[in-house]
Scaffold this motif. Structure first.
Motif, PDB file in Angstrom:
ATOM      1  N   HIS A 141     -16.566  64.659  42.393  1.00  0.00           N
ATOM      2  CA  HIS A 141     -15.826  64.852  43.633  1.00  0.00           C
ATOM      3  C   HIS A 141     -16.716  65.145  44.820  1.00  0.00           C
TER       4      HIS A 141
ATOM      5  N   LEU B 103      -8.437  65.885  47.419  1.00  0.00           N
ATOM      6  CA  LEU B 103      -9.797  66.294  47.082  1.00  0.00           C
ATOM      7  C   LEU B 103      -9.980  67.812  47.024  1.00  0.00           C
TER       8      LEU B 103
ATOM      9  N   SER C 123     -17.033  68.815  39.904  1.00  0.00           N
ATOM     10  CA  SER C 123     -16.955  68.761  41.360  1.00  0.00           C
ATOM     11  C   SER C 123     -18.245  68.198  41.918  1.00  0.00           C
TER      12      SER C 123
ATOM     13  N   SER D 139     -11.380  60.980  36.486  1.00  0.00           N
ATOM     14  CA  SER D 139     -11.217  62.076  37.426  1.00  0.00           C
ATOM     15  C   SER D 139      -9.973  62.879  37.074  1.00  0.00           C
TER      16      SER D 139
END
Lengths: 651, 133, 791, 204
Positions: free
Chosen positions: C361, C346, C357, C221
């Motif tokens: 995420h 976030l 994303s 990430s």
């Protein structure tokens, strides 16, 4: 004594020193040849250690992984050196020292490879470098305290010159600081060594213990040995002092020789003081807060290869010393002061991480990260969580010590790598200001990739070497102290913060902001060949740590087990309380009197110990006559000597 | 009502009684010493604060008078009955000497002040710092 | 770059596609062995399959999806569950008949073993292993499917990176934009590494392995957020993400320590020896032993540990340790799933490319926290669950409110992700294990769909700002309508009691369980209303987003003119995901069509429900009662919750229509009317500022203090010690001579002179001061005489 | 209820007045007023002397002090009373300092006054027969003239409660003479130096 390992090991250790003599014969101008010869020597040394390490190869001394030998001291040889003081030329290796020995050879080789950027007085540099290597190798192998000290000091002087002559702008300051700090540590250590030496008496060891201490080769020689020394009963004052580290360990664990008070009656014991002195001496080397301030300066000023040596090897000697010397020789003090050791470790972790966060000098940042990472080592060594309440379960402590040892090796790789990487860009742009970098990833992609691996290894990312040691140490801390465990867990945030921040400032970003942008060329093949082995080791140790544990764990576990054995003997109250008092009320008298009467006659010290143990366990019973005496002598178990028997006669 | 009135009366009465008691007490040495002390301190403060030279002189007079009063008090047979503790007439004689010397001092000091005034056109003692080291 | 870069994309996509195929195969094997819904396999022979069919096939395939990097030493796979006929039958019957609490004594099917010992020290082992149950299988399919879609999508989205790129967001010091080589291959490299790590978390056989892969997804990430390494904002966001996650990890480490220190194992199922016998019971077994009917109890090890610690009441302290362990693990989940108070990273993580994303995420990585809570569910005591519920509740509400004011299209989605993750946590916290997991799955589909649609829009108009869009429906219809599906799914649109999109089922389940929980714990009833209100807000901001982007007239003609529908490689995945967003949770059974529990997905999840968690149980420390999830299927509760959910969502939707479609209400007026609240929300509740003030600055300050202490105090001491020593030794003779012999006379003379000079100052010549001196002297002498001499 | 002791009442009156005027001297800024208050303070002190039985001293106080010294002082005041000097202000800091020190001194002196004024304890045998001890005087003081005895004392005849002071008396006399001459010398006009110093002072 038959010493098959004498010459091979001696040659191995002294090969660099011999090489430095050869270098003296070479012309000073031909720097390339000098460097190559030096490199060749370090490669030979490393090659030899690898050969020793590989399991399949036989012939000559090698490190045996067979079940009976792996936890013991191997390849031991002893030659009398100064017989008057029982000083021996005495070396050997076990799972604690051997990995560090290999690491020394490995990092020395890489550091020599990184020395091509040295342009000044190359010959002198190489000579000193090789002497330094001999010193370092010797420290890890020496089993005689005096020899250990000699190597320790031999190592110091070349280091002083290497920093002081080839260092950066403030090199003299840094060198003197390093020297003074280390000298202080050395002096404290010397005091402790002498304290232990003059309070030691080999004759009190049993036959088995003499064998374990390598005083005699096997139990059969015990009679002969005892015949050769003045008898203990007739000549109690003719003590047989020793510098033999293994014998001292036996003395510390099985006798009460180091439990007498030093200054005043009832004050701190000899081993308490010895432990404190040795511990200070070693944490200076580690270095731990608050005696760490030599490290940032020394690192910042030292040339790149010397920084690698410093971070990769020298710091490990502190941890090695604590594990090899402090703990086994002074178990009582070690148990007493475990919380100090752990607190120092946690303090170093936290403090070093905070300080690293505030640095703008790349090398200084890395130096403080070393302080923080070595804090794990001290913490891991100290987590003496085996107590009576959990039935002397030493699993977690073993895990901590294993983690600490692994962390030493891992840190040796990652920090040497970090310093090398800093050195690479320093060679190019001649500054280390973190705020004046940026965009190196785009300019030097290979370098950037390698740096990521090394820095993330330092950060403790799973899959890289830093993770294993840290996680083992932190996990093992919980059973020692929850508070320290929580504190040490919080360090991972700070570690991530300073490393990521440094990466962001140096490697990421659109463009390089400092001077000499044109000098930022990709890695040369020489630099590449130094960095890549470090990367490989970082990854291999991260995914296959068992490779290292196979070498280390048996010896470490053996050491820890011995200490826990000692502890069990020290805290027999559990045994005593479990015995029903009325049954043994009569026995107390008889055993006690018998013990007192017969002790002088019975000279088998093993029995003696058992005897005293027995006494001890019965002594806890509420026998009216003994009650007061018992109360006086049986202060808190780890602090006060508890054996009733033979203590009094020695004086 | 009645009780309250009595109460008030009693309160008033007790106050008055205390007053009378106080006044019916004979005067002792302490009283004099207190007055003397007050005068003495007033004189000193006067000396320390007045910038006018004549004010300083007046302060000296007050100090001397305070001392005088003590002498007289110590010598008084009314105040101290025990002859072992009283100065007797010596006290009065000493205070006479003090008065005389004070007069002499006043004369001399006044002369100095006038001279100072002639020379500096001021009587501010702060301006007279020729003694400064 | 060109071809070779493209090759990287093909390799990565092929790999993940292969992973998906294998996962699917594994799922088929699983269904073959254990059935989808037990109700459809009524004959005992079929359920006997569980024992008879050796599940190596599914096993090896599952391990292969780990891209076969780990050497599997031919694990001996055996179902732990004694899946004998009786058990299986009651199992089957329980689900099929949807009777309450019937499955409480059934043992769920799980396969586990260790592949590889990372660290083995005597009794203590840290291993790499697997733990496969229905949840794992479902997660594998979900992750690989979405990842495959996103890989395809990314091949289109990232095509710019194939050639040299000019980054318009980075301005160099010479005023030009950055020109760099494309990093197409690197993107796919990170994506593949990420998928590997993510699957590693899902399959992990012990919590330590989870932690290892946890960190690995963290670092992926980090790389992906900071993919545009030249952008300062991107690298800062990456740092923030990693460090905030580390804060959570600290909690997780503490949890690990609490488990490790007392139980001595990390394994979920248990540690096996070479012969496949369990030598050390796993965490679940220790906390919920089979003999006790899977009732939660303080494990023996913790009580022992408490005794060693010297606790007066070992049972209590042991329970506390269990709570600490649970809370610690949950801390890690808070960090990874961006729950309050660690949610700040976030939104910033949207600096990464949009496929990131979508995958990392929203759909998978952030869901890993929820997954772990689900996986670790048997270990949580009711107290911990209550805290989970509270945290989830706060998060869902807070994030929803922030999403109202955000204008960056990706940030709206980011906050919506936060909010939905809050729903999942909340669901788990109030006892709705299946509800939470179901929402995890459905959310993954519709949220990745939404993100990819937004990416498609961004790709077309080259901006993230919604106020610069508008009317794009006409230019890019596929994107618009797939996104509409996503929006409808996320607000839980559906016809009450009959049918709906995937979100309808999961959200209804959550709200029903919340209502059920509220009925049992009146003190926490408020959380249901917060969740219901959150549903309204969700509907509002999602349709605000959709209307602002796709409806109305173009606000920036220039951008509108350049907009175009995305290429097929990008919209095809949208269609696939839209399909799943609609149908994934729908009941497949026509007879039971209106029964949400009849959905195959729900049935699969029911199979994965941790043993012993389907019953009512109450807390020891806090007065809280975790209600049985099946209770929420009660007609009354379910209907009430469903109607409330429908009503709130509809009201939010209507409000959005009024403001952004029909233009009945001017948003600007509303904004000015609630200016303080608007500012509060626009600044994200001032969390960033707050953290900056109370954490970052003090930390840096403390760091500077530490560094300053080194230089200013320790070094100063050392330096001066050295200076003093040198001065003392080198100049000792001279110093003696000069100071004592020659110096003494000089010194006396000099001092006399000095004293004279000093005393001169006293002689001010001021009469009044002399008087004061006299006075002071008098008083001093008196005091001396009184107190000093007369002792 | 006892009758009021008029001696005490008078003492309180005079004592209070004395203190009041002494303080008035301190706190008034105007030099002329200070002089007036001083006269009053000294006069009331004379009253206190009378009350203490020192009639001669009281008389001398009035004659010499109030009549002589003060006249000299007022003379000085009048000679120098030009408007800038009539009221020279003192800085606040000086006041604070003086008050501090004066207060300290007072705090020291008052306890001493109480200590000394108190009678010796009854255990002190020499004094036990006396009524009331040192502090309590007889309620009706008997005035014994003292002038004669003082005159005798000055002439060198020692009495039962005083010594002879002939030598001191002579020294004082000579001293007074010298003082008078000196004062006259100092105070005489010196034109030349005045001008010179006036310049200096004007310059500063």
């Amino acid at each position: 004594m038959d010493n098959p390992s004498l010459w091979p090991l001696t040659i191995l250790v002294f090969l660099p020193a011999i090489g430095s003599l050869v270098l003296l014969l070479l012309p000073r101008e031909n720097t390339e040849i000098i460097k190559r010869v030096s490199l060749l020597i370090t490669v030979i040394v490393f090659g030899a250690t690898v050969v020793m390490a590989l399991p399949g190869i036989s012939g000559g001394p090698h490190f045996s992984l067979s079940a009976d030998a792996v936890s013991q001291m191997q390849n031991v040889f002893q030659v009398n050196w100064i017989p008057v003081f029982d000083i021996q030329y005495y070396m050997g290796m076990d799972g604690i020292s051997f990995p560090l020995f290999v690491l020394t050879a490995f990092i020395s080789m890489l550091a020599m490879g990184a020395s091509w950027s040295i342009k000044k007085h190359v010959k002198a540099y190489c000579v000193l470098f090789l002497i330094l290597e001999t010193g370092m190798l010797g420290v890890f192998l020496a089993l005689d305290f005096f020899l250990f000290f000699v190597f320790w000091e031999v190592m110091l002087l070349p280091m002083y010159f290497l920093i002081g002559v080839w260092g950066g702008p403030r090199r003299e300051y840094a060198a003197i600081k390093f020297f003074l700090y280390t000298m202080l540590g050395g002096v404290l250590m010397l005091i402790a060594i002498l304290m232990l030496y003059f309070n030691s008496d080999l004759r009190e060891l049993s036959d088995d213990q003499l064998v374990a201490g390598h005083v005699i080769a096997d139990a059969g020689q015990a009679e002969a040995w005892r015949a050769g020394v003045p008898s203990l009963e007739k000549n109690p004052d003719a003590q047989q002092h020793t510098f033999n580290i293994l014998a001292l360990q036996q003395l510390g664990q099985h006798t009460k020789q180091f439990s007498g008070s030093v200054f005043t009656e009832g004050g701190k014991s000899i081993q308490w003081w010895a432990f404190v002195l040795l511990f200070i001496g070693f944490i200076i080397k580690v270095p731990s807060v608050p005696v760490h301030t030599w490290l940032p300066d020394a690192h910042v000023e030292a040339p790149t290869p010397i920084s690698m040596i410093l971070a990769g090897i020298l710091l490990k000697m502190g941890g090695y010393g604590i594990l090899r010397i402090c703990y086994p020789i002074c178990p009582e003090a070690a148990y007493d002061l475990a919380w100090v050791v752990c607190s120092v470790g946690v303090l170093s972790m936290v403090y070093g991480a905070f300080a690293a966060l505030a640095q703008n000098d790349f090398k200084r940042m890395v130096a403080y990260s070393s302080v923080s990472h070595m804090g794990y080592v001290v913490l891991g060594l100290g987590v003496w969580s085996a107590v009576e309440a959990n039935g002397f379960n030493a699993d977690y402590w073993k895990m901590g010590v294993n983690g600490a040892m692994f962390q030493m090796i891992a840190h040796g790789i990652s920090s040497a790598g970090m310093f090398f990487l800093v050195g690479v860009i320093y060679d190019r742009v001649h500054h280390r200001d973190l705020n004046k970098f940026g965009g190196l990833f785009a300019k030097m992609p290979v370098y950037g990739g390698i740096a990521m691996v090394i820095f993330f290894a330092g950060l403790g990312l799973p899959g890289l070497c830093g993770f294993i040691g840290e996680v083992l140490v932190v996990l093992s801390t919980w059973n020692f102290s929850i508070i320290l465990a929580v504190l040490s867990a919080f360090v991972v945030i700070l570690t991530a913060a300073y490393i990521l921040w440094a990466i962001q400032r140096v490697y990421l970003g659109p463009e390089y902001k400092g001077p000499h942008p044109e000098a930022l060329t990709p890695l040369t093949s020489r630099e590449w060949s130094i960095a890549v082995p470090l990367c490989i080791f970082a990854i291999v140790l991260g995914v296959y740590p068992q490779a290292l544990f196979n070498y280390m764990s048996p010896s470490i576990n053996h050491t820890v087990d011995e200490l826990v054995d000692w502890q069990k003997h020290q805290q027999p109250s559990a045994i005593a309380e479990s015995v029903d008092p009325p049954d043994h009320d009569g026995n107390v008298e008889t055993v006690t009197s018998q013990g007192k009467d017969t002790l002088p006659e019975k000279r088998s010290l093993k029995e003696d110990n058992e005897e005293s143990l027995q006494l001890e366990s019965f002594g806890a019973l509420p026998a009216p006559l003994q009650a007061t005496e018992a109360v006086r002598e049986r202060a808190p178990p780890p602090e006060e000597t508890t054996v009733v028997g033979d203590q009094t006669e020695r004086g | 009502m009645f009780l309250e009135a009595v109460d008030v009366f009693e309160k008033k009465d007790s106050k008055r009684k205390a007053m009378i008691d106080f006044l019916s007490q004979p005067v002792g040495l302490t009283h004099y010493l207190i007055v003397g002390a007050v005068m003495f301190v007033a004189g000193l403060v006067c000396m320390a604060t007045k910038r006018n030279a004549l004010g300083v002189l007046m302060g000296i007079e007050l100090v001397l008078n305070g001392a005088n009063l003590n002498f007289v008090a110590f010598g008084s047979g009314f105040l101290i009955r025990n002859p072992a503790y009283q100065l007797g007439l010596d006290g009065q004689i000493i205070s006479l000497f003090v008065i005389v010397l004070a007069a002499a001092e006043a004369a001399i000091a006044l002369a100095i002040v006038l001279n100072f005034y002639n020379n500096h056109s001021t009587v501010d003692v702060d301006r007279a710092d020729e003694l400064k080291g | 770059m060109g071809a070779s870069g493209r090759g990287a994309g093909y390799v990565a996509t092929g790999a993940i596609l292969g992973g998906f195929v294998l996962s699917l195969a594994a799922m088929i094997c699983w269904i073959d062995a254990h059935g989808v819904t037990a109700g459809h396999h009524s004959d005992a022979a079929d359920s006997g399959h569980a024992v008879l069919v050796p599940p190596e096939a599914s096993e090896t395939e599952a391990s292969k999806t780990l891209e076969t990097r780990l050497v599997s030493s031919a694990p001996i796979v055996r179902p732990v569950a004694a899946a004998d006929g009786e058990h299986a039958e009651s199992h089957d019957g329980g689900h099929g008949a949807h009777s309450q609490g019937a499955h409480t004594t059934t043992t769920k099917v799980a396969y586990f073993d260790d592949w590889y010992t990372l660290v083995g020290l005597g009794n203590l082992k840290i291993t790499i292993g697997y733990y496969i149950d229905a949840l794992t299988v479902v997660m594998f399919c979900m992750i690989t499917l979405i990842a495959t879609c996103i890989h395809f999508y990314a091949m289109g989205y990232m095509h710019e990176e194939l050639e040299d790129v000019t980054d318009h967001e980075v301005t160099l010091s010479n005023g030009e934009h950055l020109h760099r080589k494309g990093r197409y291959y690197r993107f796919f490299q990170y994506m593949s590494l990420f998928c590997f790590s993510m699957l590693g978390i899902v399959i992990a056989g012990n919590i330590a392995m989870t932690f290892i892969f946890w960190e690995l997804v963290g670092i992926c990430s980090y790389f992906l957020i900071g993919f545009y390494i030249e952008r300062k904002s991107a690298s800062t966001a990456a740092n923030k993400a990693f460090i905030v996650n580390r804060v959570g990890d600290v909690g997780m480490i503490i949890g690990l320590m609490a488990l490790w220190g007392s139980l001595g194992t990390f394994s979920f199922g248990g540690e096996k020896n070479g012969a496949g016998e369990i030598v050390k019971p796993g965490l679940f077994e220790q906390v919920r032993p089979e003999e006790e009917g899977y009732q939660l109890q303080t494990p023996e090890g913790m009580e022992k540990r408490a005794k060693v610690m010297g606790a007066e009441d070992p049972a209590y302290t042991g329970h506390l340790l269990l709570v600490v362990a649970g809370l610690g693990i949950f801390c890690g989940c808070v960090g990874k799933s961006a729950q309050f108070p660690l949610h700040v990273w976030l939104p910033d993580a949207m600096e990464g490319p949009t496929p990131v994303s979508a995958l990392v995420h929203s759909a998978t990585m952030v869901a890993a926290g929820v997954f772990l809570v689900g996986r670790f569910y048997p270990m949580f005591t009711p107290e911990v669950l209550l805290i989970i519920a509270i945290i989830g509740c706060i998060t869902l509400f807070m994030a929803a409110t922030i999403a109202i004011t955000a204008t960056d299209i990706k940030r709206v989605l980011a906050y919506s992700t936060l909010s939905q993750l809050g729903y999942m946590m909340f669901a788990l916290g109030v006892g709705g294990w299946v509800a939470g997991m179901l929402h995890l799955i459905t959310h993954a589909f519709f949220k990745s769909l939404l993100f990819m649609c937004s990416g498609s829009v961004i790709h077309a108009v080259h901006t993230n700002e919604m106020p610069q869009m508008g009317g794009l429906r006409r230019k890019m219809p596929i994107t618009a309508y797939t996104m509409l599906i996503g929006c409808l799914a996320i607000i839980g649109a559906g016809v009450p009691t009959i049918v709906g999109l995937s979100g309808y089922y999961s959200k209804d389940a959550i709200l029903a369980q919340a209502l059920h929980f509220g009925k049992n714990n009146a003190a926490w009833n408020v959380m249901f209303y917060v969740a219901a209100g959150g549903a309204a807000i969700t509907a509002f901001y999602m349709f605000r987003l959709w209307f602002m982007t796709f409806v109305g007239s173009p606000r920036e003609q220039h951008r509108y003119d350049h907009a175009h529908e995305s290429p097929r490689v990008m919209w095809m995945p949208l269609a696939v995901l839209a399909f799943f967003a609609i149908f994934i949770a729908m009941p497949a059974d026509i007879e039971n069509f209106t029964n949400p529990a009849a959905s195959p997905l729900v049935q699969m999840l029911e199979q994965g429900r941790p043993d012993g968690t389907g019953v009512d149980f109450s807390g020891q420390l806090a007065a809280v009662m975790m209600p049985n999830e099946h209770g929420s299927h009660d007609e009354e509760i379910h209907l009430t919750a469903g109607m409330i959910a429908f009503g709130t969502a509809l009201s939010g939707l209507l409000l959005a229509c009024c403001m952004y479609w029909w233009r009945l209400i001017n948003p600007a007026e509303v904004r000015s009317m609630f200016a303080p609240i608007y500012r509060f929300l626009l600044n994200k509740w001032w969390f960033d500022e707050l953290y900056d003030k109370i954490f970052i600055r003090p930390t840096l300050w403390f760091g500077r203090c530490a560094a300053g202490f080194d230089r200013g105090c320790i070094d100063w001491l050392i330096d001066h010690l050295a200076v003093v020593t040198r001065w003392f030794t080198s100049g000792f003779d001279r110093w003696i001579d000069q100071t004592f012999v020659d110096g003494l006379a000089n010194w006396i003379a000099r001092k006399t002179y000095r004293v004279g000079l000093w005393l001169r100052k006293v002689q001010t010549g001021r009469l009044r001061q002399y008087v004061v001196f006299i006075l002071v002297g008098t008083v001093a002498m008196y005091l001396l005489a009184t107190f000093g001499l007369t002792k | 209820m006892e009758s009021i002791n008029w001696h005490t009442l008078l003492f309180l009156l005079f004592g209070a007045l004395t203190c009041f005027f002494a303080l008035a001297v301190v706190f008034s800024a105007n030099i002329v007023r200070m002089a007036s208050y001083l006269i009053l303070a000294l006069a009331t002190t004379a009253g206190l002397h009378f009350l203490a039985g020192a009639d001669f001293v009281g008389a001398m106080q009035l004659v010499l002090y109030v009549g002589g010294t003060l006249v000299v002082l007022i003379f000085g005041v009048m000679l120098t009373a030009r408007s800038p000097f009539v009221s020279l202000r003192t800085a606040g800091g000086d006041w604070v300092l003086a008050a501090l020190i004066g207060g300290t001194l007072l705090v020291i002196l008052l306890p001493v006054a109480f200590q000394i004024g108190l009678p010796p304890t009854d255990t002190d045998g020499t004094f036990s027969d006396e009524t009331g001890g040192g502090r309590i005087a007889s309620s009706v003081p008997v005035t014994v003239p003292t002038a004669t005895r003082i005159g005798l004392g000055f002439l060198g005849v020692p009495g039962d409660d005083f010594s002879g002071y002939l030598l001191a008396f002579e020294i004082i006399s000579i001293h007074l003479l010298v003082v008078l001459v000196g004062a006259a010398y100092l105070a005489r006009a010196k034109r030349r130096t005045t001008v010179k110093n006036g310049d200096v002072s004007g310059g500063s």
